[in-house]
Design a protein around this motif. Structure first.
Motif, mmCIF file in Angstrom:
data_model
loop_
_atom_site.group_PDB
_atom_site.id
_atom_site.type_symbol
_atom_site.label_atom_id
_atom_site.label_comp_id
_atom_site.label_asym_id
_atom_site.label_seq_id
_atom_site.Cartn_x
_atom_site.Cartn_y
_atom_site.Cartn_z
ATOM 1 N N GLN A 159 0.763 -1.084 0.072
ATOM 2 C CA GLN A 159 -0.278 -0.021 0.102
ATOM 3 C C GLN A 159 0.745 1.249 -0.108
ATOM 4 O OE1 GLN A 159 -3.259 0.237 -0.241
ATOM 5 N NE2 GLN A 159 -3.930 -1.791 0.088
ATOM 6 N N VAL A 160 0.351 2.168 -0.963
ATOM 7 C CA VAL A 160 1.030 3.553 -0.793
ATOM 8 C C VAL A 160 0.076 4.412 -0.981
ATOM 9 C CG1 VAL A 160 2.712 5.025 -2.244
ATOM 10 C CG2 VAL A 160 2.850 2.493 -2.335
ATOM 11 N N GLN A 161 0.174 5.503 0.012
ATOM 12 C CA GLN A 161 -0.611 6.775 -0.189
ATOM 13 C C GLN A 161 0.341 7.795 -0.528
ATOM 14 O OE1 GLN A 161 -0.071 4.996 3.210
ATOM 15 N NE2 GLN A 161 -1.704 3.442 2.281
ATOM 16 N N VAL A 162 -0.424 8.728 -1.313
ATOM 17 C CA VAL A 162 0.176 9.806 -1.987
ATOM 18 C C VAL A 162 -0.700 11.203 -1.742
ATOM 19 C CG1 VAL A 162 1.715 8.738 -3.484
ATOM 20 C CG2 VAL A 162 -0.648 9.355 -4.184
ATOM 21 N N VAL A 163 -0.232 12.202 -1.657
ATOM 22 C CA VAL A 163 -1.019 13.191 -1.278
ATOM 23 C C VAL A 163 -0.234 14.744 -2.005
ATOM 24 C CG1 VAL A 163 -1.843 15.101 0.425
ATOM 25 C CG2 VAL A 163 -1.551 12.405 1.218
ATOM 26 N N GLU A 164 -1.039 15.141 -3.145
ATOM 27 C CA GLU A 164 -0.571 16.222 -3.659
ATOM 28 C C GLU A 164 -0.930 17.612 -2.964
ATOM 29 O OE1 GLU A 164 -2.797 13.506 -6.573
ATOM 30 O OE2 GLU A 164 -3.198 14.231 -4.586
ATOM 31 N N SER A 165 0.025 18.698 -3.376
ATOM 32 C CA SER A 165 -0.202 19.971 -2.883
ATOM 33 C C SER A 165 0.193 20.931 -3.604
ATOM 34 C CB SER A 165 0.220 20.021 -1.421
ATOM 35 O OG SER A 165 1.538 19.973 -1.282
ATOM 36 N N GLY A 166 0.042 22.282 -3.430
ATOM 37 C CA GLY A 166 0.720 23.218 -4.375
ATOM 38 C C GLY A 166 0.018 23.689 -5.556
ATOM 39 N N GLY A 167 -1.057 23.226 -5.879
ATOM 40 C CA GLY A 167 -1.960 23.748 -6.926
ATOM 41 C C GLY A 167 -2.508 25.293 -6.670
ATOM 42 N N GLY A 168 -3.142 25.735 -7.557
ATOM 43 C CA GLY A 168 -3.587 27.357 -7.415
ATOM 44 C C GLY A 168 -3.661 27.837 -8.771
ATOM 45 N N CYS A 192 4.113 16.158 -4.071
ATOM 46 C CA CYS A 192 3.543 14.963 -3.602
ATOM 47 C C CYS A 192 4.198 13.940 -2.674
ATOM 48 C CB CYS A 192 3.403 14.135 -5.106
ATOM 49 S SG CYS A 192 2.791 12.335 -4.665
ATOM 50 N N ALA A 193 3.562 13.970 -1.542
ATOM 51 C CA ALA A 193 4.104 13.351 -0.245
ATOM 52 C C ALA A 193 3.744 11.997 -0.372
ATOM 53 C CB ALA A 193 3.609 14.138 1.008
ATOM 54 N N VAL A 216 7.809 13.969 -4.049
ATOM 55 C CA VAL A 216 8.217 14.155 -5.644
ATOM 56 C C VAL A 216 7.516 15.758 -5.811
ATOM 57 C CG1 VAL A 216 7.535 13.387 -7.885
ATOM 58 C CG2 VAL A 216 8.082 11.812 -6.349
ATOM 59 N N TYR A 217 8.532 16.485 -6.752
ATOM 60 C CA TYR A 217 7.924 17.493 -7.189
ATOM 61 C C TYR A 217 7.773 18.024 -8.741
ATOM 62 C CZ TYR A 217 10.056 18.637 -2.746
ATOM 63 O OH TYR A 217 10.150 18.520 -1.063
ATOM 64 N N LEU A 218 6.995 18.622 -9.024
ATOM 65 C CA LEU A 218 6.617 19.039 -10.298
ATOM 66 C C LEU A 218 6.808 20.540 -10.489
ATOM 67 C CD1 LEU A 218 6.280 17.620 -13.010
ATOM 68 C CD2 LEU A 218 3.752 18.584 -12.811
ATOM 69 N N GLN A 219 7.892 21.047 -10.911
ATOM 70 C CA GLN A 219 8.181 22.448 -11.175
ATOM 71 C C GLN A 219 7.738 22.805 -12.557
ATOM 72 O OE1 GLN A 219 9.713 25.048 -8.804
ATOM 73 N NE2 GLN A 219 8.954 26.183 -10.459
ATOM 74 N N MET A 220 6.722 23.701 -12.386
ATOM 75 C CA MET A 220 6.084 24.140 -13.935
ATOM 76 C C MET A 220 6.285 25.592 -13.937
ATOM 77 S SD MET A 220 2.432 22.193 -13.101
ATOM 78 C CE MET A 220 1.801 23.159 -11.885
ATOM 79 N N ASN A 221 7.133 25.655 -15.011
ATOM 80 C CA ASN A 221 7.430 27.182 -15.527
ATOM 81 C C ASN A 221 6.881 27.409 -16.751
ATOM 82 O OD1 ASN A 221 9.049 27.285 -13.108
ATOM 83 N ND2 ASN A 221 10.974 26.495 -14.303
ATOM 84 N N SER A 222 6.698 28.906 -17.236
ATOM 85 C CA SER A 222 6.002 29.331 -18.469
ATOM 86 C C SER A 222 4.859 28.584 -18.643
ATOM 87 C CB SER A 222 6.816 29.079 -19.727
ATOM 88 O OG SER A 222 8.213 29.344 -19.432
ATOM 89 N N LEU A 223 3.765 28.756 -17.650
ATOM 90 C CA LEU A 223 2.521 28.190 -17.575
ATOM 91 C C LEU A 223 1.504 28.584 -18.645
ATOM 92 C CD1 LEU A 223 2.089 27.130 -13.962
ATOM 93 C CD2 LEU A 223 1.885 25.700 -15.725
ATOM 94 N N GLY A 245 -3.189 9.767 -6.122
ATOM 95 C CA GLY A 245 -3.734 10.895 -4.975
ATOM 96 C C GLY A 245 -4.797 11.307 -5.547
ATOM 97 N N GLN A 246 -5.582 12.310 -4.615
ATOM 98 C CA GLN A 246 -6.861 12.990 -4.985
ATOM 99 C C GLN A 246 -6.852 14.323 -6.075
ATOM 100 O OE1 GLN A 246 -9.890 11.883 -3.418
ATOM 101 N NE2 GLN A 246 -8.511 10.080 -2.979
ATOM 102 N N GLY A 247 -5.629 14.437 -6.361
ATOM 103 C CA GLY A 247 -5.561 15.694 -7.351
ATOM 104 C C GLY A 247 -5.649 17.002 -6.736
ATOM 105 N N THR A 248 -4.924 17.847 -7.548
ATOM 106 C CA THR A 248 -4.711 19.358 -7.047
ATOM 107 C C THR A 248 -5.003 20.195 -8.335
ATOM 108 O OG1 THR A 248 -3.511 20.894 -5.950
ATOM 109 C CG2 THR A 248 -2.221 19.512 -7.383
#
Length: 128
Positions: free
Chosen positions: A1-10, A22-23, A79-86, A119-122
């Motif tokens: 079992q693995v749990q993942v939780v996203e954060s940082g959206g907006g 993503c933790a 885990v991170y996702l750096q998003m530039n020039s969105l 995860g649940q998504g952000t």
């Protein structure tokens, strides 16, 4: 079992940047790989990026190459996702996912069916 939780959206203006996190935790962690996917209403969930947890090798969708970067911090199980020039077309719900089995083809990292835990998504919204 693995749990993942996203954060940082907006909400961000076109040309701006965001970093998603993503933790991960659980009995089966560390996993073989982690990935990011995104989905807009009425469409398929699309691959964005993936990273092999141990080796750190990465894969990015053509649509985000040069703008998005996936990385991981082993000490933080994150885990991170750096998003530039969105751009407005990057607007979507972003999902983190984990692979617990070994993958032997690069193409497998791009397939959502390879990922067993989600995860649940952000929400990421880019305004023009």
């Amino acid at each position: 079992q693995v749990q993942v939780v996203e954060s940082g959206g907006g909400l961000v203006q076109a040309g701006g940047s965001l970093r998603l996190s993503c933790a991960a935790s659980g009995r089966s962690f560390p996993t073989y790989a982690m990935g990011w996917f995104r989905q807009v209403p009425g469409k398929e969930r699309d691959f964005v990026a993936a990273i092999r947890w141990s080796a750190g090798s990465t894969y990015h969708a053509d649509s985000v190459k040069g703008r998005f970067t996936i990385s991981r911090d082993i000490t933080k199980n994150t885990v991170y996702l750096q998003m530039n020039s969105l751009q407005p077309e990057d607007t979507a719900v972003y999902y983190c996912a984990a692979v617990v089995k070994s993958l032997y083809s690069a193409a497998d990292f791009y397939q959502k069916g390879s990922y067993g835990y989600w995860g649940q998504g952000t929400q990421v919204t880019v305004s023009s």
